[in-house]
Design a protein around this motif. Structure first.
Motif, PDB file in Angstrom:
ATOM      1  N   VAL A 303       0.676  -1.089  -0.074  1.00 36.65           N
ATOM      2  CA  VAL A 303      -0.345  -0.009  -0.522  1.00 36.65           C
ATOM      3  C   VAL A 303       0.828   1.709   0.033  1.00 36.65           C
ATOM      4  N   SER A 304       0.235   2.123  -1.094  1.00 40.36           N
ATOM      5  CA  SER A 304       1.573   3.585  -1.296  1.00 40.36           C
ATOM      6  C   SER A 304       0.883   4.483  -1.335  1.00 40.36           C
ATOM      7  N   CYS A 305      -0.891   4.719  -0.578  1.00 37.94           N
ATOM      8  CA  CYS A 305      -1.308   5.783  -0.654  1.00 37.94           C
ATOM      9  C   CYS A 305      -2.528   5.667   0.304  1.00 37.94           C
ATOM     10  N   ALA A 306      -1.747   6.852   1.064  1.00 38.14           N
ATOM     11  CA  ALA A 306      -2.765   7.075   2.368  1.00 38.14           C
ATOM     12  C   ALA A 306      -4.060   8.748   2.287  1.00 38.14           C
ATOM     13  N   VAL A 307      -5.076   7.886   2.184  1.00 36.49           N
ATOM     14  CA  VAL A 307      -6.421   9.315   2.302  1.00 36.49           C
ATOM     15  C   VAL A 307      -6.489   9.683   3.321  1.00 36.49           C
ATOM     16  N   ILE A 308      -6.785  10.497   3.631  1.00 33.11           N
ATOM     17  CA  ILE A 308      -7.057  11.380   5.054  1.00 33.11           C
ATOM     18  C   ILE A 308      -7.792  12.081   5.448  1.00 33.11           C
ATOM     19  N   ALA A 309      -8.663  11.157   5.825  1.00 31.98           N
ATOM     20  CA  ALA A 309     -10.561  11.847   5.539  1.00 31.98           C
ATOM     21  C   ALA A 309     -10.572  11.774   7.261  1.00 31.98           C
ATOM     22  N   ARG A 310     -10.539  12.493   7.866  1.00 31.19           N
ATOM     23  CA  ARG A 310      -9.889  12.201   9.280  1.00 31.19           C
ATOM     24  C   ARG A 310      -9.385  13.004  10.022  1.00 31.19           C
ATOM     25  N   PRO A 311     -10.081  14.433  10.361  1.00 31.47           N
ATOM     26  CA  PRO A 311      -9.374  15.487  10.716  1.00 31.47           C
ATOM     27  C   PRO A 311      -9.158  15.239  12.082  1.00 31.47           C
ATOM     28  N   THR A 312      -7.726  15.577  12.362  1.00 26.74           N
ATOM     29  CA  THR A 312      -7.329  15.602  14.158  1.00 26.74           C
ATOM     30  C   THR A 312      -6.357  16.369  14.669  1.00 26.74           C
ATOM     31  N   ARG A 313      -6.473  16.476  15.936  1.00 24.12           N
ATOM     32  CA  ARG A 313      -5.627  17.714  16.163  1.00 24.12           C
ATOM     33  C   ARG A 313      -4.687  16.956  17.372  1.00 24.12           C
ATOM     34  N   LEU A 315      -1.301  15.068  16.797  1.00 20.62           N
ATOM     35  CA  LEU A 315       0.109  14.755  15.899  1.00 20.62           C
ATOM     36  C   LEU A 315       0.556  12.790  16.007  1.00 20.62           C
ATOM     37  N   ILE A 316      -0.023  12.436  17.250  1.00 22.61           N
ATOM     38  CA  ILE A 316       0.083  10.278  17.474  1.00 22.61           C
ATOM     39  C   ILE A 316      -0.870  10.225  16.308  1.00 22.61           C
ATOM     40  N   LEU A 317      -2.387  10.261  16.407  1.00 21.59           N
ATOM     41  CA  LEU A 317      -2.449   9.848  15.509  1.00 21.59           C
ATOM     42  C   LEU A 317      -2.425  10.051  13.673  1.00 21.59           C
ATOM     43  N   TYR A 318      -1.835  11.106  13.737  1.00 22.40           N
ATOM     44  CA  TYR A 318      -1.433  11.428  12.340  1.00 22.40           C
ATOM     45  C   TYR A 318      -0.626  10.378  12.359  1.00 22.40           C
ATOM     46  N   LEU A 319       0.692  10.380  12.630  1.00 19.65           N
ATOM     47  CA  LEU A 319       1.212   9.670  12.229  1.00 19.65           C
ATOM     48  C   LEU A 319       1.146   8.261  12.229  1.00 19.65           C
ATOM     49  N   GLN A 320       1.058   8.361  12.952  1.00 16.78           N
ATOM     50  CA  GLN A 320       0.018   6.885  12.919  1.00 16.78           C
ATOM     51  C   GLN A 320      -0.193   6.183  11.907  1.00 16.78           C
ATOM     52  N   MET A 321      -1.100   7.120  10.974  1.00 15.70           N
ATOM     53  CA  MET A 321      -1.886   6.277   9.960  1.00 15.70           C
ATOM     54  C   MET A 321      -1.567   6.848   8.583  1.00 15.70           C
ATOM     55  N   CYS A 322      -0.293   7.796   9.116  1.00 14.24           N
ATOM     56  CA  CYS A 322       0.754   7.988   7.440  1.00 14.24           C
ATOM     57  C   CYS A 322       1.627   6.962   7.819  1.00 14.24           C
ATOM     58  N   GLY A 323       2.159   6.504   8.355  1.00 16.60           N
ATOM     59  CA  GLY A 323       3.620   5.663   8.529  1.00 16.60           C
ATOM     60  C   GLY A 323       2.407   4.316   8.383  1.00 16.60           C
ATOM     61  N   ARG A 324       1.640   3.965   7.807  1.00 13.64           N
ATOM     62  CA  ARG A 324       1.655   2.881   7.310  1.00 13.64           C
ATOM     63  C   ARG A 324       1.265   2.703   5.905  1.00 13.64           C
ATOM     64  N   VAL A 325       2.154   3.656   5.299  1.00 16.25           N
ATOM     65  CA  VAL A 325       2.849   3.549   3.918  1.00 16.25           C
ATOM     66  C   VAL A 325       3.775   3.716   3.569  1.00 16.25           C
ATOM     67  N   LEU A 326       4.763   4.447   4.797  1.00 14.11           N
ATOM     68  CA  LEU A 326       6.091   3.777   4.630  1.00 14.11           C
ATOM     69  C   LEU A 326       7.316   2.887   4.062  1.00 14.11           C
ATOM     70  N   ARG A 327       6.782   1.596   4.449  1.00 16.52           N
ATOM     71  CA  ARG A 327       7.586   0.781   3.990  1.00 16.52           C
ATOM     72  C   ARG A 327       7.750   0.520   2.752  1.00 16.52           C
ATOM     73  N   PRO A 328       8.487   0.180   2.470  1.00 20.37           N
ATOM     74  CA  PRO A 328       9.271   0.075   0.448  1.00 20.37           C
ATOM     75  C   PRO A 328       8.677  -1.472   0.426  1.00 20.37           C
ATOM     76  N   GLY A 342      -6.838  18.856   6.360  1.00 21.84           N
ATOM     77  CA  GLY A 342      -6.312  20.172   6.745  1.00 21.84           C
ATOM     78  C   GLY A 342      -5.200  19.800   8.160  1.00 21.84           C
ATOM     79  N   ILE A 343      -4.021  18.440   8.205  1.00 22.35           N
ATOM     80  CA  ILE A 343      -3.796  18.224   8.952  1.00 22.35           C
ATOM     81  C   ILE A 343      -1.682  18.165   8.849  1.00 22.35           C
ATOM     82  N   ILE A 344      -1.930  18.465   6.855  1.00 27.98           N
ATOM     83  CA  ILE A 344      -0.269  18.614   7.367  1.00 27.98           C
ATOM     84  C   ILE A 344      -0.190  20.035   7.616  1.00 27.98           C
ATOM     85  N   ASP A 345      -1.446  20.545   7.355  1.00 25.81           N
ATOM     86  CA  ASP A 345      -0.942  22.343   7.428  1.00 25.81           C
ATOM     87  C   ASP A 345      -1.234  22.916   9.522  1.00 25.81           C
TER      88      ASP A 345
END
Length: 506
Positions: A303-313, A315-328, A342-345
């Motif tokens: 899996v190489s694409c993460a769609v974040i449709a869940r706003p969150t304040r 940081l822990i949840l943000y990093l955990q979600m996006c971390g799913r697609v970083l493995r080679p 809006g979580i990158i901003d």
């Protein structure tokens, strides 16, 4: 298969040993998602049980993490007993692997079994360790050496873990792991921030019910799918939704757009869940929508694409979600992060170094805001031409767009499209050069010729994109091979058409 530690993993182990010699007994090893924390744990278990004849207890919140640890221990020649529902235990083994809920239920809340003796306790996903069930087990091992493993050393609300832990031992950073080929680089795309005004905040994050109601609208769901068709490159994708209904609606919209998609939530039966995860892993399923299931403990390098449709304040949840697609994985060059929340901003880029601390009073969000106010953290900018998000670049790495240096330029928003986020810049409108326009019109003419469309189709699509009819030298534009972004935009128009038609019929 033998799991040898990489250089950065050996360095992390050496740092842990040094802290232990200083008398620190409760240490957190901070390594990013995909860096091999379970491999480090398995090697530590082997060294403790084989070389030092110690008894070790490995604890994890989910079954999948227990299975991962057991598999790696077996590969190293270490037999471990397993304390988990549905598994026959072996209390004689010097290494025990358990899920926290099962061990707490059987040995703390009741006395169905005795607690496994342990000189060394390893806590996977230790950012959860301040929860009562974890803390109750922690208290049962006052003389043991405790090691926590996590990619995000803070509570869900961003406060530190100092109530239980003595020190954070930093391992390699995301940037270092990307440079070493152990994680893939990332590309980011983001629209304007969603309207979250009025949504209450509880325990440091948005109230889920209110958040789902705000995000689960036909327009936002449709925009999520449309933009994925435009820039998602048909990659195997995980979608993080704001609620169960939201996740199902996203799945349904993907299916209507002709994309193989499935939904997963906490109530999905285990056998069905395993089958769904198998299909996303081998490519039978392209998009997997979920709600609060795949945020941690899930490993699927394909899996190489993460769609974040869940706003969150958080940081822990943000990093955990996006971390799913970083493995080679084979043929995987990078990871796409498509941000509809809006979580990158809000939080920044995955390869930034975040100011983690054990302080239980101040949230990491507050430390990030303080760093930004002092100019120590970059601010993302979105390319108005191709939608990429980036920093630390004078021009867009993808399309070459560069901002004009005219002070006071007004900021404008491109209609509903995702923008790629860039580093060290700001969102602003760009202009197409004549060469850009000629090439784009030439691509449209090529598509029309191949599809057998009428002669005016390319001109109408040009006007739809740029707001004016092609004129002058554009009329004699040569044929150009369509770029993936142009083809994706055309597909997205079809998805928009069917969405509007459904809304009219509803």
């Amino acid at each position: 298969m033998s799991y040898e530690l990489r250089d950065y993993q050996e360095q992390a182990v050496a740092a842990l040993v040094n802290c232990g010699r200083e008398g620190k007994r409760h240490l957190v090893l901070h390594l990013p998602t995909g860096s091999g924390k379970t491999i480090v744990a398995a090697q530590l278990v082997k060294r403790a049980t084989t070389d030092k004849e110690k008894r070790v207890l490995f604890l994890a919140p989910r079954r999948e993490l227990v299975y991962q640890c057991v598999d790696k221990l077996e590969a190293l020649g270490v037999h471990a007993g397993t304390v988990m529902a549905g598994v026959v235990p072996d209390p004689r083994a010097p290494a025990q692997v358990a899920t926290v809920p099962t061990l707490h239920s059987r040995a703390v809340r009741t006395d169905r079994i005795e607690l496994p003796p342990a000189d060394f306790v390893i806590w996977d996903e230790c950012h959860l360790s301040l929860a009562p069930t974890y803390a109750h087990i922690f208290d049962q091992y006052p003389k043991a050496f405790h090691l926590g493993l996590t990619a995000t050393p803070a509570r869900g609300d961003g406060k530190g873990l100092g109530q239980l832990w003595d020190e954070i031992v930093p391992g390699a950073t995301v940037s270092q792991l990307v440079d070493g080929g152990h994680l893939v680089p990332q590309r980011y795309y983001a629209p304007a921030k969603p309207d979250l005004a009025g949504i209450k905040i509880q325990a440091g994050d948005y109230v889920q019910g209110q958040l789902e109601h705000r995000m689960d609208t036909p327009k936002l769901v449709g925009d999520t799918v449309t933009n994925w068709l435009r820039i998602g490159e048909r990659r195997q994708t995980v979608v993080f939704a704001s609620g169960v209904k939201h996740s199902r609606h996203l799945r349904d919209m993907f299916l209507e757009a002709g994309v193989s998609a499935e939904h997963l939530d906490g109530k999905t039966p285990n056998d069905e869940r395993a089958a769904i995860l198998s299909r996303i892993g081998d490519g039978q399923t392209t998009v997997l929508c979920n709600c609060f299931v795949l945020t941690y403990g899930w490993d699927c390098p394909a899996v190489s694409c993460a769609v974040i449709a869940r706003p969150t304040r958080s940081l822990i949840l943000y990093l955990q979600m996006c971390g799913r697609v970083l493995r080679p994985a084979p043929h995987k060059k990078d990871a796409l992060i498509i941000d509809h929340a809006g979580i990158i901003d809000e939080h920044g880029f995955l390869d930034e170094e975040f100011p983690w601390d054990l302080d239980g009073d101040q949230r990491i969000r507050e430390r990030i805001e303080s760093a930004r106010a002092m100019g120590k953290k970059p601010t993302p900018v979105t390319c108005p031409a191709c939608s990429m998000v980036f920093t630390k670049a004078a021009k867009c790495p993808r399309c070459g767009w560069a901002p004009r240096e005219e002070p006071g330029d007004p900021v404008s928003v491109l209609d509903g499209d995702l923008h790629e986020v860039k580093r060290n810049g700001r969102r602003r409108a760009g202009s197409w050069t004549m060469a850009d326009k000629i090439e784009f019109y030439g691509e449209l003419k090529t598509i029309a010729a191949r599809k057998g469309y009428r002669s005016g189709w390319a001109a109408h699509k040009y006007r739809e994109k740029l707001g004016v009819w092609p004129h002058g030298s554009l009329k004699t534009a040569p044929l150009y091979e369509p770029q993936p972004s142009t083809l994706a935009w055309i597909r997205s128009l079809g998805a928009q058409y069917w969405r509007k038609k459904r809304e009219m019929m509803a």
